[in-house]
Enzyme design. Structure first.
Site, short mmCIF file in Angstrom:
data_model
loop_
_atom_site.label_atom_id
_atom_site.label_comp_id
_atom_site.label_asym_id
_atom_site.label_seq_id
_atom_site.Cartn_x
_atom_site.Cartn_y
_atom_site.Cartn_z
CB SER A 143 -0.95 -0.04 1.20
OG SER A 143 -1.99 0.89 1.04
CG ASP A 311 -6.61 -3.66 -3.53
OD1 ASP A 311 -7.40 -2.79 -3.12
OD2 ASP A 311 -5.38 -3.62 -3.33
CG HIS A 341 -5.73 -2.30 0.04
ND1 HIS A 341 -4.85 -2.23 -1.01
CD2 HIS A 341 -5.20 -1.54 1.04
CE1 HIS A 341 -3.81 -1.47 -0.67
NE2 HIS A 341 -4.00 -1.04 0.56
#
Length: 382
Positions: A143, A311, A341
């Site tokens: 991320s 995601d 995610h």
């Protein structure tokens, strides 16, 4: 001679006055870090350091948020590697951020300049330089941490032997900027925000931060997972289908999101949330470098890319784009999970396999000082 903090303990390192990419100045900046395993440095400057990059509201305690993946004999093997994880500049877990004191004695607050992903990497490089670490066996992150990992491979390729980029894109998409800007607006619209200068008021913009977290959390999880867990059920003991709407009468998913909001409010600073979320809006590896694909193809660091099939925030096609265009791709991997995610923080068995595969594939690219017999003089710091 580098002196690292004891294993697992938080340490803070001054990095001097820090100039941001956009022209800001953070006086007397400092970063926090934790480490596990023994640092080894060879005569050629090679090290056994695995630098781990945390996500937006993460911290330097990777042994906690990746529990079971860091330690002796584990995927990130601390018998062989020195695992280091920093807290990002602008954060609130030991590194300098808006909640900290300015040299004039007041809080930084609204005076804390905007930072970019490149600023985060630049600050981290200064920390490692201060520790006497000039080269890394690998940089690994997901991320926001994946964005930092990408920038590490482009900003300091000579210092990185290999990179593992997880659940991120080459630049922020319009959708990502929109959803993240909405979160920032929720905080800035809180009556207690005071333009970012709320630290001495006795109040915090908790309602705005909580609302931002609810929206964000929905993008962190998968639609299928959330629906399977909660469906359209009412929270036990409450009735959201009454004659008049009552915010105290909730669906089960609302109660879940309220819980997630409370947890973040208890552990995170709203000012840092705004600064770091804005840094994600600024993420674009092509800025001032040329075309996006051209920049990716120029990458020389052996890189493995990982995505999550469900995601919503960073859809899998964005990792496919990375894999198709990176100049030195090691491999592509997919996490299959209903979680969305956050799967890279939840699917530990799959992440264990991925990390072990990455280390095996990266092995030919790594210059690791294993033992004095193999590398000549090596100095050990604990």
């Amino acid at each position: 001679m580098p002196q690292l903090a004891p294993p697992g303990e938080l340490a803070v390192v001054p990095i001097g006055d820090f100039h941001t990419e956009a022209g800001g100045l953070i006086n007397e900046a400092f970063l926090a870090y934790q480490r596990w395993g023994q640092l080894r440095i060879g005569q050629d400057g090679s090290t056994n350091v695995l630098l781990i990059q945390h996500a937006l509201t993460g911290d330097s305690d990777v042994a906690e948020w990746w529990k079971g993946l860091v330690g002796p004999g584990m995927a990130l093997d601390t018998e062989r590697f020195c695992v280091i994880c920093t807290n990002v500049i602008g954060g609130c877990k030991g590194s300098i951020g808006p909640a900290d004191r300015h040299p004039d004695g007041d809080h930084w607050g609204s005076r804390f300049p905007a930072i970019s992903i490149r600023d985060q990497v630049d600050a981290e490089k200064k920390l490692l330089d201060a520790l006497g670490i000039r080269r890394l066996s690998a940089v690994i992150g997901g991320s926001m941490g994946g964005a930092r990992t990408l920038e590490w491979s482009l900003m300091y390729p000579e210092a990185v032997d290999a990179a593992l980029v997880i659940a991120v894109s080459a630049r922020a998409s319009a959708w990502q900027i929109g959803i993240q800007s909405a979160q920032i607006s929720m905080i800035e619209g809180d009556l207690f925000w005071h333009g970012g200068d709320y630290y001495d008021t006795g109040y915090s913009p908790n309602a705005g931060l909580g609302a931002a977290r609810k929206l964000a959390h929905l993008t962190y999880r998968g639609e299928l997972e959330v629906d399977e867990r909660f469906g359209s059920e009412a929270q036990p003991g409450e009735n959201p289908l009454g004659t008049f709407r009552d915010r105290r009468q909730r669906f089960a998913v609302q109660s879940y999101l309220d819980h997630q909001a409370r947890k973040l409010v208890e552990r995170f600073d709203a000012g840092s949330y705004v600064i770091l979320t804005d840094s994600l809006n600024r993420h674009d590896i092509s800025r001032d470098r040329g075309g996006l694909n051209k920049v990716l193809s120029s990458s020389t660091v052996p890189t493995m890319v990982v995505g999550v099939d469900t995601d919503i925030l960073y859809p899998y096609h964005q990792q496919e784009h990375l894999s198709r265009n990176l100049g030195n791709l090691l491999a592509m991997a997919k996490i299959s999970s209903p979680v969305g995610h956050d799967a890279f923080l939840a699917e530990f068995r799959q992440m264990d396999n991925i990390l072990r595969r990455f280390m095996a594939l990266a092995e030919p690219s790594l210059t690791i000082p294993d033992s004095p017999e193999l590398t000549g003089k090596i100095e050990f710091y604990i």
